[in-house]
Design an enzyme around this catalytic site. Structure first.
Site, PDB file in Angstrom:
ATOM      1  N   HIS A  49       0.967  -1.734   0.117  1.00 46.63           N
ATOM      2  CA  HIS A  49      -0.026  -0.010  -0.233  1.00 46.63           C
ATOM      3  C   HIS A  49       1.532   1.287  -0.179  1.00 46.63           C
ATOM      4  O   HIS A  49       2.424   1.511   1.067  1.00 46.63           O
ATOM      5  CB  HIS A  49      -0.599   0.394   1.504  1.00 46.63           C
ATOM      6  CG  HIS A  49      -1.926  -1.021   1.388  1.00 46.63           C
ATOM      7  ND1 HIS A  49      -2.675  -0.883   0.997  1.00 46.63           N
ATOM      8  CD2 HIS A  49      -1.863  -1.974   2.364  1.00 46.63           C
ATOM      9  CE1 HIS A  49      -3.522  -2.103   0.546  1.00 46.63           C
ATOM     10  NE2 HIS A  49      -2.851  -2.740   1.282  1.00 46.63           N
ATOM     11  N   VAL A 172       4.313 -22.625  19.928  1.00 46.18           N
ATOM     12  CA  VAL A 172       5.154 -23.016  21.523  1.00 46.18           C
ATOM     13  C   VAL A 172       3.231 -22.985  22.446  1.00 46.18           C
ATOM     14  O   VAL A 172       3.114 -22.075  21.843  1.00 46.18           O
ATOM     15  CB  VAL A 172       5.395 -21.250  21.301  1.00 46.18           C
ATOM     16  CG1 VAL A 172       5.952 -20.280  22.880  1.00 46.18           C
ATOM     17  CG2 VAL A 172       6.682 -20.679  20.075  1.00 46.18           C
ATOM     18  N   ARG A 309      -7.146 -12.062   8.829  1.00 41.96           N
ATOM     19  CA  ARG A 309      -6.393 -10.731   9.390  1.00 41.96           C
ATOM     20  C   ARG A 309      -5.799 -10.632  10.552  1.00 41.96           C
ATOM     21  O   ARG A 309      -6.511 -11.777  11.597  1.00 41.96           O
ATOM     22  CB  ARG A 309      -7.219  -9.858   9.037  1.00 41.96           C
ATOM     23  CG  ARG A 309      -7.755  -8.858   7.685  1.00 41.96           C
ATOM     24  CD  ARG A 309      -8.960  -8.113   7.817  1.00 41.96           C
ATOM     25  NE  ARG A 309      -8.756  -8.135   5.970  1.00 41.96           N
ATOM     26  CZ  ARG A 309     -10.647  -8.293   5.472  1.00 41.96           C
ATOM     27  NH1 ARG A 309     -10.812  -9.309   6.557  1.00 41.96           N
ATOM     28  NH2 ARG A 309     -10.678  -8.261   4.582  1.00 41.96           N
ATOM     29  N   SER A 334      -3.155  -5.090   7.687  1.00 42.18           N
ATOM     30  CA  SER A 334      -3.208  -4.516   6.936  1.00 42.18           C
ATOM     31  C   SER A 334      -3.066  -2.484   7.317  1.00 42.18           C
ATOM     32  O   SER A 334      -3.504  -2.860   8.617  1.00 42.18           O
ATOM     33  CB  SER A 334      -4.280  -4.727   5.508  1.00 42.18           C
ATOM     34  OG  SER A 334      -4.426  -3.255   4.704  1.00 42.18           O
ATOM     35  N   CYS A 398       1.422 -24.487 -17.469  1.00 42.25           N
ATOM     36  CA  CYS A 398       0.374 -23.437 -17.669  1.00 42.25           C
ATOM     37  C   CYS A 398       1.716 -22.540 -17.164  1.00 42.25           C
ATOM     38  O   CYS A 398       1.229 -21.420 -17.354  1.00 42.25           O
ATOM     39  CB  CYS A 398      -0.271 -23.821 -16.166  1.00 42.25           C
ATOM     40  SG  CYS A 398      -1.489 -24.615 -16.766  1.00 42.25           S
TER      41      CYS A 398
END
Lengths: 476, 417
Positions: A49, A172, A309, A334, A398
């Site tokens: 961003h 952990v 997120r 983000s 591909c």
């Protein structure tokens, strides 16, 4: 030499390891899964961003803008696919216009260069597939697209080449304070360290709570996506956002750095790391994306995925000292991918504050070069195959990935051990047939190189077996 | 310069190369990306091949070996483990291999016979988690029949394409439990004989107008949810059936593999996703021909062979006569016909033209006709046409006659009593 344990090898943990590995420190990276870059790092919008979104004055604002500057340099040094293609935030209404005005003023306050507001017609002139309904847009030339897992792998590999120790399959489970430093009790044994960096992504609250009083908690929010065949890859030439809302930056339409098209995400609160795709979620994305770019051809869709997120109940990144010699890098939502190298710099400063001496090594590695057959010109390809004929055998048709590149992935500093591990290192199976053709052949190569049965090769995480045994075998 | 380069040595490429050789071409190069010839037939170890072409029932490898054996003495140059990465407009083919490195060669003619690939989970957007154990029927067939490994123990199959049906039987014989075959359409897209021999004979239920609406399981498939769909193909709430299984096989369609074709600028028919060809199998690019599943997805290898023989013969004529294609009629479809191959018919074509097409629904009694501007050339009755079975119409060109270029209409209509 002081020992630093980094918990989590997503892009944040990898960036810390990379930055730290040029100094005289004994680094151990502790990763719960069987490969790195296996959480939020591998499932996101893959955008660096520009930095106009975060509120001025926040950590996110400062580290995002700093991270963008570093992304250019690091991607060049470590050979990570990254393209600055710019982004638009589309405005459909007067209210949206006020929002993009606000973003423009953010950009000035945050030190983002080159942002400007364009008319709807100007945007359509540059991006002919953008909706007629768009009346204006914010243009940010420094926004870019990146291969997020390769960004992480490149930094982690460099750290490993500089001597960092990577412990996979080491979740952990608890942490004890030692006289100096900590003892991490992991699923693969105990690890002692003088300093600890918590870069555990969506698990960062759990790790924090092992050494300190709870002060934040992870709020799981998933985002679903579409990936399209390269035939759709030129539908837009820049990252196309809608106006951000409280829940996120909205549904974007963007090319990927590999040349595909990505659509998404939505934002749905979920329970833990819920990676499922839903019919409702996909329908929401189709409708929302059609507002920006109405003519996406869904018969060219090749994949859906979901990422979670690392949101918390705090609005900013949580970067600080959680306890003596213990650093939190938490709530890295983000623009976390964009900020990762700058977050790592913060971590190093905090470690220094806790008493870690950062003496630069006399020699360290700070470069990386990968063979990418499909990006080469004729002469380079001829030369390459001459030097090693295995680059003359195309395995993934591909994406035009050769046997040589797959062997490179299997023998890289952090070796690929799974089908998806190979995919993350050389893009095999990412194309339109989604590994239908190359999958069995790569399983064969993995089995050969590790000297095991093909039935022992897993797709991704532990337990994701592909084959259940030989035919005509009773136990199957 | 080579006379002919054939790309792909499955049943289409083998038949086309050999027919071109029989018709007088000397310098032919046959390129195969795999390490052995025969293409996908090698993993099709079931029988049922060759009933039309050889008038006997063969397995896939047997069918392929008939053609591979015929290569001997033809002088056709064969390269395996060799991948074509580019075709230019001037018919220069660039390929790579371990043995030869990167090579470019020009040819007087090219035959495209690259076959097709399977549609995947992503193409149909099945909701749910993304565990291991979701794979295409063809990939499973390779693991089981070539590599000798089992892909699962409890299996649900989505889609009733032929490979899925064949794998239902294969996995059952190998000891797996195939719980159901689920088809979103109200009819099967597979051959009737496969439904009967691969599902019915083993008591595997076929659910028409059903689909998989969710995949569950973190690392490996644990469950799939199957739901009935309405006439709009949307799931009907309340009809959920949950299967405990470890594998979901997908047999949800095949797509011609035309990336090279597209990059060469050759015109593609959006309906077949294959090249637009004239009745001599020639594409929009002079001297480039196409046949087999790269042109249109076939149900029977025998039809692939017949089509490829036409392409091989036409390519030889093209090279030897040096004659360019003249004016053409175009073919459009009407009624229940979803596409027609060839899409063009040469005005000076002689003998019989074989038109292939499919219908969009089951037609118990119907008529098939081909008409020009002011004349119907041919009209026949045919019963029991299903979307799963390719239809063919033989058009004797003497019925068309010598007329100016025009649009032909292939019309399939249902006859109601």
């Amino acid at each position: 030499m002081a020992k630093v344990a980094i918990i989590g090898c997503g892009v944040v943990g990898a960036a810390v390891a990379y930055k730290l590995s040029r100094y005289d420190a004994d680094i151990v990276i502790v990763e719960a899964e069987n490969d790195i870059a296996d959480g939020t790092t591998k499932a996101n919008s893959a955008i660096i961003h520009a930095g106009y979104d975060p509120e001025p004055g926040t950590l996110m604002a400062r580290l995002n803008v700093e991270g963008v500057k570093q992304a250019l340099e690091i991607s060049k040094k470590l050979d990570v696919p990254y393209k600055r293609i710019g982004s638009y935030v589309l405005a459909f209404s007067e209210e949206d216009c006020r929002t993009i005005e606000k973003l423009l003023s953010n950009s000035v306050a945050n030190g983002v260069e080159g942002c400007e507001i364009l008319s709807g017609d100007e945007v359509r002139k540059r991006e002919p597939n953008i909706s007629e309904e768009v009346i204006a847009a914010l243009w940010a030339p420094t926004a870019g697209i990146i291969n997020p897992w390769e960004y992480c792998i490149a930094m982690a590999e460099t750290a490993v080449r500089n001597g960092a120790d990577l412990k996979l399959n080491s979740r952990v489970e608890s942490i004890d304070k030692a006289e100096k430093g900590y003892v991490l009790h992991t699923s693969s044994g105990d690890i002692e360290a003088d300093y600890v960096v918590n870069a555990a992504g969506t698990f960062a609250d759990k790790i924090h709570n092992m050494v300190a009083e709870p002060v934040f908690r992870t709020v799981h929010s998933k985002g679903e996506y579409y990936i399209f065949d390269k035939e759709e890859g030129t539908r837009v030439g820049a990252v196309i956002f809608q106006c951000p809302s409280k829940v996120g930056k909205g549904v974007l339409v963007a090319p990927t750095v590999e040349g595909n098209l990505i659509l998404g995400p939505n934002a749905v609160d979920c329970d833990g790391d819920d990676l499922s795709v839903t019919a409702e979620g996909l329908e929401f994305i189709r409708k929302a994306a059609a507002r920006s770019v109405p003519n996406v051809n869904y018969s060219n869709a090749i994949r859906n995925f979901t990422g979670v997120r690392a949101n918390t109940d705090k609005s900013d990144f949580i970067i600080g000292v959680a306890a003596e010699d213990f650093i939190d890098l938490a709530g890295i939502k983000s623009p976390g991918l964009s900020s990762a190298p700058a977050i790592a710099d913060e971590a190093l400063k905090l470690l220094e504050g806790e008493g870690l001496k950062l003496n630069e090594k006399a020699e360290y590695v700070d470069s990386r070069k990968k063979v990418r057959f499909r990006d080469m010109n004729r002469e380079e390809r001829e030369e390459l195959i001459k030097s090693n004929p295995s680059y003359g055998k195309v395995v993934c048709r591909c994406e035009t990935v050769t046997e040589g590149e797959i062997l490179d992935a299997i023998h890289s500093p952090i070796p690929a051990r799974t089908l998806d591990g190979v995919k993350r290192r050389c893009s095999s199976g990412m194309g339109r047939c989604q590994g239908g053709f190359c999958g069995p052949r790569i399983v064969e190569l993995l089995a050969r190189e590790y000297g095991v049965s093909e039935a022992d090769i897993e797709k991704d995480k532990t337990g994701s077996y592909i084959l259940c045994g030989e035919t005509k075998e009773e136990k199957c | 310069m080579r006379d002919l380069i054939v790309i792909g040595a499955g049943p289409a490429g083998l038949a086309a190369a050999e027919e071109a050789s029989r018709n007088g071409l000397k310098d032919i190069l046959l390129i195969e990306r795999d390490d052995y010839l025969g293409g996908i037939l090698n993993q099709c170890i079931h029988n049922g091949f060759g009933l039309h072409h050889f008038k006997e029932e063969l397995t896939g490898p047997e069918y392929a070996s008939r053609f591979i054996d015929q290569l001997e003495g033809t002088g056709i140059n064969v390269m395996t483990g060799c991948m074509v990465i580019d075709i230019d407009e001037d018919r220069t083919v660039t390929y790579v291999s371990k043995e030869h490195g990167l090579v470019s060669e020009q040819a007087k003619a090219i035959i495209l016979s690259m076959g097709c690939r399977e549609r995947t989970r992503g193409a149909i957007g099945i909701p749910g988690t993304r565990p291991a154990g979701v794979l295409t029927a063809g990939a499973a067939q390779r693991y089981v029949n070539i590599d000798g490994f089992m892909v699962g123990k409890r299996v649900v199959i989505l889609g009733s394409g032929d490979i899925g049906l064949i794998m239902a039987r294969r996995l059952t014989l190998e000891g797996a439990e195939v719980l159901a075959c689920v088809e979103v359409m109200p009819y099967s897209s597979g051959l009737q004989r496969n439904i009967s021999q691969c599902l019915n004979d083993f008591g595997i239920p076929l659910y028409l107008s059903h689909t998989v609406t969710e995949i569950r399981g973190e690392n490996r498939v644990e469950q799939v949810v199957v739901q009935e769909v309405g006439p709009d193909r949307k799931p009907v709430p309340g009809t959920e059936m949950v299967y405990d299984c470890d594998t979901l096989l997908l047999s949800v369609g095949l797509i011609p593999e035309n990336e090279l074709t597209r990059e060469a600028g050759i015109k593609i028919d959006p309906r077949t996703k294959g090249a637009v060809v004239s009745d001599d199998m020639q594409t929009s690019l002079d001297g480039v021909f196409a046949c087999g599943n790269v042109l249109q997805v076939h149900d029977l290898v025998d039809n692939v062979t017949a089509e490829s023989l036409r392409a091989g013969k036409a390519a030889a004529e093209y090279v030897l006569s040096g004659k360019k294609r003249g004016e053409v009629h175009s073919v459009v479809t009407k009624g229940a016909a979803t596409y027609a191959v060839p899409q063009k018919i040469r005005c000076d074509a002689e003998g019989n033209v074989t038109m292939s097409f499919r219908v969009n629904r089951t037609i118990r009694k119907g008529t098939i006709s081909l008409s020009g501007k002011d004349k119907t050339f041919i009209s026949i009755k045919r019963s029991d046409m299903t979307p799963g079975e390719m239809q063919q119409l033989i058009v004797p060109m003497k019925l068309v006659g010598n007329i100016e270029p025009q649009e032909f209409v292939l019309d399939v209509e249902e006859v109601t009593e």
